[in-house]
Design a protein around this motif. Sequence first.
Motif, PDB file in Angstrom:
ATOM      1  N   THR A   1       0.870  -1.315  -0.067  1.00 45.76           N
ATOM      2  CA  THR A   1      -0.221   0.021  -0.021  1.00 45.76           C
ATOM      3  C   THR A   1       1.053   1.402   0.076  1.00 45.76           C
TER       4      THR A   1
ATOM      5  N   GLN B   1      -5.112   4.392  13.592  1.00 45.91           N
ATOM      6  CA  GLN B   1      -5.687   4.492  12.136  1.00 45.91           C
ATOM      7  C   GLN B   1      -5.055   5.769  11.646  1.00 45.91           C
TER       8      GLN B   1
ATOM      9  N   GLU C   1      -8.502  -8.702  -4.837  1.00 48.24           N
ATOM     10  CA  GLU C   1      -7.147  -7.923  -4.460  1.00 48.24           C
ATOM     11  C   GLU C   1      -6.544  -7.555  -5.848  1.00 48.24           C
TER      12      GLU C   1
ATOM     13  N   PHE D   1      -5.125   1.023  -0.365  1.00 51.90           N
ATOM     14  CA  PHE D   1      -5.647   1.021   1.063  1.00 51.90           C
ATOM     15  C   PHE D   1      -7.108   0.992   0.958  1.00 51.90           C
TER      16      PHE D   1
ATOM     17  N   ASP E   1      -9.004  -1.332   3.697  1.00 53.85           N
ATOM     18  CA  ASP E   1      -8.944  -0.861   5.039  1.00 53.85           C
ATOM     19  C   ASP E   1      -9.481   0.429   5.187  1.00 53.85           C
TER      20      ASP E   1
ATOM     21  N   ARG F   1     -13.131  -0.519   5.901  1.00 52.69           N
ATOM     22  CA  ARG F   1     -13.243  -1.244   7.270  1.00 52.69           C
ATOM     23  C   ARG F   1     -13.243   0.035   8.287  1.00 52.69           C
ATOM     24  N   ILE F   2     -12.386   0.795   8.164  1.00 54.10           N
ATOM     25  CA  ILE F   2     -12.307   2.168   8.822  1.00 54.10           C
ATOM     26  C   ILE F   2     -13.882   2.462   9.111  1.00 54.10           C
TER      27      ILE F   2
END
Length: 834
Positions: free
Chosen positions: A87, A499, A624, A629, A632, A635-636
């Motif tokens: 990333t 994060q 993928e 990023f 992620d 998910r954040i």
Amino acid sequence: MFKKVSTVFILGFYTVFCSAQQVRPSKSSEIYREIKTLKQLPKVLYLAAHPDDENTGLLSWLINDQNVETGYLSLTRGDGGQNLLGTEQGAALGLIRTHELLEARKLDGAQQFFTRAIDFGFSKNTTDTFKQWDADSITADVVWVIRKFRPDVIICRFPPTAAAGHGQHAASAVVAEKAFKLAGDKKAFPDQLKYVNVWQPKRVLWNTFRFGGVNTTNENQLKVTVGQYDPQLGMGYGELAGLSRSLHKSQGAGTQSVAGIRTEYFAHVIGEPAKTTLFDGVAKTWTSQGNADIDQSLDKIISTFNFNNPDLSLPALLALRKKVMELKDEDLKRDKIKSLDRIILSCAGFMGEMVTNQAEAVAGDHYNFRLNLISRAANSVVLEDVKWLSQSESFNRKLSKDSLITIQHDIQIPADAALTEPYWLAKPPVNAATFSVPNDTLVGLPEAESPLNVLLGLKIGSEKFQVKLPLSFKKLDPVRGDVVEGLRIVPALELKFTQPVYVARENEDLHLSLNVKVNSSKKFSNGKVNLMYNEERLGGADLSSLNEKDFTVDYVIPKTKLASINSSRLQLDANFIAEGITYNKKQILIQYPHLSSLQYFAPATAIVMKGDIQSKIKKVGYVEGAGDFIPDFLRISGIQVDVLKDEDFYGNIDESAGNSNQNKLSQYDAIVLGVRANNTEKKLGRWMPFLWSYVKRGGNLVMQYNTNQDTTVDQLGMYNFSIANKRVTEENAAVTFLNPNHKLLNFPNKITANDFKGWVQERGAYFPAQWDAEYEPLFEMHDTDEESLKGSTLYAQYGKGNFIYTPLAFFRQLPAGNVGAARLFFNFLSAQKN
């Protein structure tokens, strides 16, 4: 440009690349080549814009066949590219590519140089490029490299025209010609002359090429045959070039090792034209410089060189060293003594390392080190003395042949030791296109020499040598064996948000966490952690009795406070204050199997995205691609993300229980294909029919950009579209909404022109050029003075579901915390909820 600094030059051996943590002898075949190179006086500087632009086949031939000292000057470190490994973007990617270049140079034998230019992404011509790059600054850097390296021939990879295919490519040719004219002029960049002398190369050539459908070669051009088989290498130079180029792993630049000869073509650019060879009119031998005795000595050393006993050449090499030391040309003497000392230590079979068991150290702390030394020569190498950073100790000890000696020594890291990080990242950049370099004499270097070295005083015969051994870390890895890396100096205390990006919900408090890591043996009795925005303290904590090495501090920013801040994107800063010292750094540690551990530091910050960011999805399947990023980020944002594997498409299905592939995929509100998934995921061909069926049954498939290189699937969509190398590189280019009422622009977020403000680096790349009528384009945009492009996002309904192809650069915008890009991306993911 150049600031006066205190510089000490030690005339003696040093390793080729400062990243080398051991002094080790070269193989006999390499020593032999180095001796033959010592006999040659010409130098070549190859010049282009990016890592992987260099012609490794030509470099390999110049070094191993012509035995000519050769360097590659890449104007940038490749910071603006895409990463196929992970990333990392921007500066972190440039650091990776710098070291991939160094690994490539270890194979082909060339030296490596850079300027301060930052790769800001694709540009279409030199006008666009020099809007961001400062032409004078980059020219000064190239002049500095020319004056320091002193090449006789400069070879450009690209022309200054559209045939270069990239504005930065063309700009490299423009800068090369300007630098050629100025390098020999005492009035040009006179501050450099405190450290180097003027130097005028003989000529600049363009290494013409055949790339794709572009052929710039001509039979009337100067031609050179390369790729010959070299029995000392066990391969041809084209095969070696393939191995070297394949080390550019972050670019997916794996290259075939092609055997056999081929022709390289060269067009004249400026200077004295070459008629028969690259080196017409260039002094090639010592005899031509009035030093026939050096030529004669080297001829004898070469003819009598014993590959099984290279130490037999030591008496002749030591005698040669005395002759070279008598040269009046200080630049030539410095260059050749450097090479000769390396050869002498290799012939002596000398190995030295200064190692400890810890990878990281803190300034002011003590660590136990081991000095390991060995020589394999019959003629004794004498260790006269050692300078342990600040202390000197005499030894006068002979190194017995092939017998390792180990000396234990406790070393205190100097209290003022700088953190270990690349010199070009130690300070914020001058601007978005130029790195800040703290010491101008570092310009050109791939990295700075380690400041923490043990200095050995050696004696071989009657000659004395000084050898630097950097403080290093050594461990036994069960897979890789011995791993030796540079000792990394870290802060006594580090801070890092858990994060990098937070998404603030409307009418909700924001919860954040900060990790604190104590690296020093020193105990912090108390301290204060502060959370800052625009130098205003938003919160913090008073801490005492910090006995733990790692702990977490939690914060809550009240919703009322968030609402009072009139910004949709906040950068929060954190610091820890103890005993009058402020700590505010986070470590960026990059580790890949093909590279040593890489480290730099950045401020302890996090981005908070606030405002009206609506999402109507709960669960996403992700295929993928190249590292990005986005999983992620989702998910954040509170979305469950499952990375899809083989079994998710056709494995472990119990039809009797009513489970099918479609039932399994149908659990996802949307399925997203990562950037360049069609280039990196070789199973995609088997998966595409299932994905199409998923859409047909009511699913929502969002596909990000792909390229046309090394593709897995020919037809990506249910309806045909063709990808082209069309892009909008201006990140602030105006965007026209072709159908403002389209559902993708209105649910759950109302998308307006404001959502395209604040984008970074580019709008997008590899837009489709043609598509079937079933597709509806959503936007129209273009770079200045270019045709309008409508392929930035294509939408099609297929059966009961939706298919979206979008080469917009979300993979860059979302890590940067761009709220508008997030709102648009969530609309794409929520299409089936509308």
